[in-house]
Motif scaffolding. Structure first.
Motif, mmCIF file in Angstrom:
data_model
loop_
_atom_site.group_PDB
_atom_site.id
_atom_site.type_symbol
_atom_site.label_atom_id
_atom_site.label_comp_id
_atom_site.label_asym_id
_atom_site.label_seq_id
_atom_site.Cartn_x
_atom_site.Cartn_y
_atom_site.Cartn_z
ATOM 1 N N SER A 1 -15.332 -2.465 -4.467
ATOM 2 C CA SER A 1 -14.325 -1.402 -4.307
ATOM 3 C C SER A 1 -13.191 -1.845 -3.382
ATOM 4 C CB SER A 1 -14.971 -0.119 -3.761
ATOM 5 O OG SER A 1 -15.547 0.641 -4.811
ATOM 6 N N SER B 1 -6.319 3.566 2.042
ATOM 7 C CA SER B 1 -5.603 2.347 1.622
ATOM 8 C C SER B 1 -6.579 1.266 1.170
ATOM 9 C CB SER B 1 -4.739 1.806 2.766
ATOM 10 O OG SER B 1 -3.485 2.468 2.824
ATOM 11 N N MET B 2 -7.765 1.207 1.793
ATOM 12 C CA MET B 2 -8.760 0.196 1.402
ATOM 13 C C MET B 2 -9.317 0.472 0.000
ATOM 14 S SD MET B 2 -10.696 -0.315 5.084
ATOM 15 C CE MET B 2 -12.102 -1.242 4.448
ATOM 16 N N MET B 3 -9.467 1.727 -0.356
ATOM 17 C CA MET B 3 -9.963 2.052 -1.704
ATOM 18 C C MET B 3 -8.819 1.999 -2.717
ATOM 19 S SD MET B 3 -13.239 2.446 -1.523
ATOM 20 C CE MET B 3 -13.103 1.042 -0.395
ATOM 21 N N ILE C 1 -3.140 1.702 11.489
ATOM 22 C CA ILE C 1 -3.718 0.938 10.376
ATOM 23 C C ILE C 1 -3.684 -0.556 10.701
ATOM 24 C CG2 ILE C 1 -3.236 0.177 7.999
ATOM 25 C CD1 ILE C 1 -2.513 3.107 7.344
ATOM 26 N N LEU D 1 -6.654 4.707 6.753
ATOM 27 C CA LEU D 1 -6.976 3.308 6.447
ATOM 28 C C LEU D 1 -8.008 3.210 5.329
ATOM 29 C CD1 LEU D 1 -6.922 0.283 6.758
ATOM 30 C CD2 LEU D 1 -8.374 0.488 8.781
ATOM 31 N N THR E 1 0.857 -1.183 0.000
ATOM 32 C CA THR E 1 0.000 0.000 0.000
ATOM 33 C C THR E 1 0.896 1.237 0.000
ATOM 34 O OG1 THR E 1 -1.996 1.030 0.890
ATOM 35 C CG2 THR E 1 -0.330 0.357 2.500
ATOM 36 N N ILE E 2 0.230 2.377 -0.097
ATOM 37 C CA ILE E 2 0.895 3.667 0.023
ATOM 38 C C ILE E 2 0.259 4.321 1.233
ATOM 39 C CG2 ILE E 2 0.979 5.956 -1.076
ATOM 40 C CD1 ILE E 2 1.234 4.457 -3.781
ATOM 41 N N ASN E 3 1.046 5.008 2.066
ATOM 42 C CA ASN E 3 0.434 5.766 3.153
ATOM 43 C C ASN E 3 1.454 6.720 3.759
ATOM 44 O OD1 ASN E 3 -1.661 6.558 5.153
ATOM 45 N ND2 ASN E 3 -2.676 4.737 4.325
ATOM 46 N N MET F 1 -7.283 -6.797 0.694
ATOM 47 C CA MET F 1 -7.830 -5.469 0.985
ATOM 48 C C MET F 1 -6.813 -4.361 0.686
ATOM 49 S SD MET F 1 -10.004 -6.341 4.472
ATOM 50 C CE MET F 1 -10.307 -4.650 4.958
ATOM 51 N N MET F 2 -5.535 -4.635 0.931
ATOM 52 C CA MET F 2 -4.502 -3.631 0.622
ATOM 53 C C MET F 2 -4.137 -3.686 -0.857
ATOM 54 S SD MET F 2 -3.957 -1.896 3.371
ATOM 55 C CE MET F 2 -5.748 -2.065 3.555
#
Lengths: 132, 132, 132
Positions: free
Chosen positions: B87, C87-89, A58, C84, A45-47, A88-89
């Motif tokens: 999504s 990141s989920m989308m 998270i 969060l 992911t990116i964050n 999900m990620m």
């Protein structure tokens, strides 16, 4: 295609791989960087890369959403929570590249998300040219 | 651009489309494969292809996270849960390709995620060359 | 690389950017459109563009899944829920392009997902040619 090796140190972990990805960008290129995770109990992911509490929060929130022990689970390895959190990620991230530099927002870092560690993992990195 | 037709058999379903995607890869190419789902109540993910209980567990956990009946829901079709789950999984997946072969991890398969079936669905597949 | 400016009007918002993205597609091109969000408390998704209740339901369900106030949270800004949910989308979307047109399903729109607004945001758009 280049490969980045990632060693996770905990059962759940978010490891900043931005610097490692940055080192693979071809000089002067314009396009996108494609990062892919070859596992099913870890994702990408990116964050936020400033306050490490964001990644901690998270992981805690994900652990509450998808608890490790689920009474309905039928998977013999017992790690279905890690599989779902990875989906999900997501297993890939794509980042713009301009003049050989990743175009990330000020607070964005690229994270390898370990959900069933510690393990030795690997990620592939590729570059695709943009239409001029 | 090629199209893969998918027929889901249940209301919630995860269908392994890896072999169908593999058949579309151009001989000898290096780059990425881009798979796109043209629907809003179905998505795409990558996950374990060995024990089918993983996909069953993922669907059960998602159904608990996002229950079909939500008292707040205002969408007239009543399938907002399917929209959100789609999504959460995502509508596209990108997979590295090397020498004309998908570069998937040992346990990775590409899955079409049906969340409001059974229906006839379609997925597009495209290939993008890598910077040498 | 082109930039689309997005102004969110609410704390949580889903803004249809499909028309803005469509205006950036090069004439006659075949390949993929890559849209990237340069923030960490906003993301991008694709979903139904017909009944606006779908986006409302998605935001309500996400707010229930990831409540704004989480007793475990350590991030000093207090907006870990927005991190969060982003990141989920996801932070990027990729859409097929054929003969200079986005290949979206009948009911698909591209949405900017604001999770900590209102703010001024920006999204980059790039185009990558397909292998013939």
């Amino acid at each position: 295609m280049q490969t980045i090796e990632v060693k996770s140190g905990k059962h759940s972990d978010m490891i900043d791989i931005t610097a490692a990805v940055r080192r693979t960008v071809p000089v002067g290129m314009n396009g996108i960087c494609h990062i892919f995770c070859k596992h099913t109990t870890a994702g990408l992911t990116i964050n936020e890369n400033a306050d490490p509490a964001v990644c901690a929060d998270i992981q805690t929130a994900l652990a509450q959403l998808v608890p490790w022990s689920q009474t309905f689970s039928r998977h013999f390895e017992g790690n279905s929570a890690a599989h779902l959190k990875s989906s999900m990620m997501g297993f890939s991230q794509t980042v713009p590249v301009k003049n050989g530099a990743l175009v990330l927002g000020t607070w964005q870092g690229i994270y390898f998300c370990e959900f069933d560690g510690p393990r030795s993992r690997s990620v592939t990195v590729q570059f695709i040219a943009e239409v001029e």
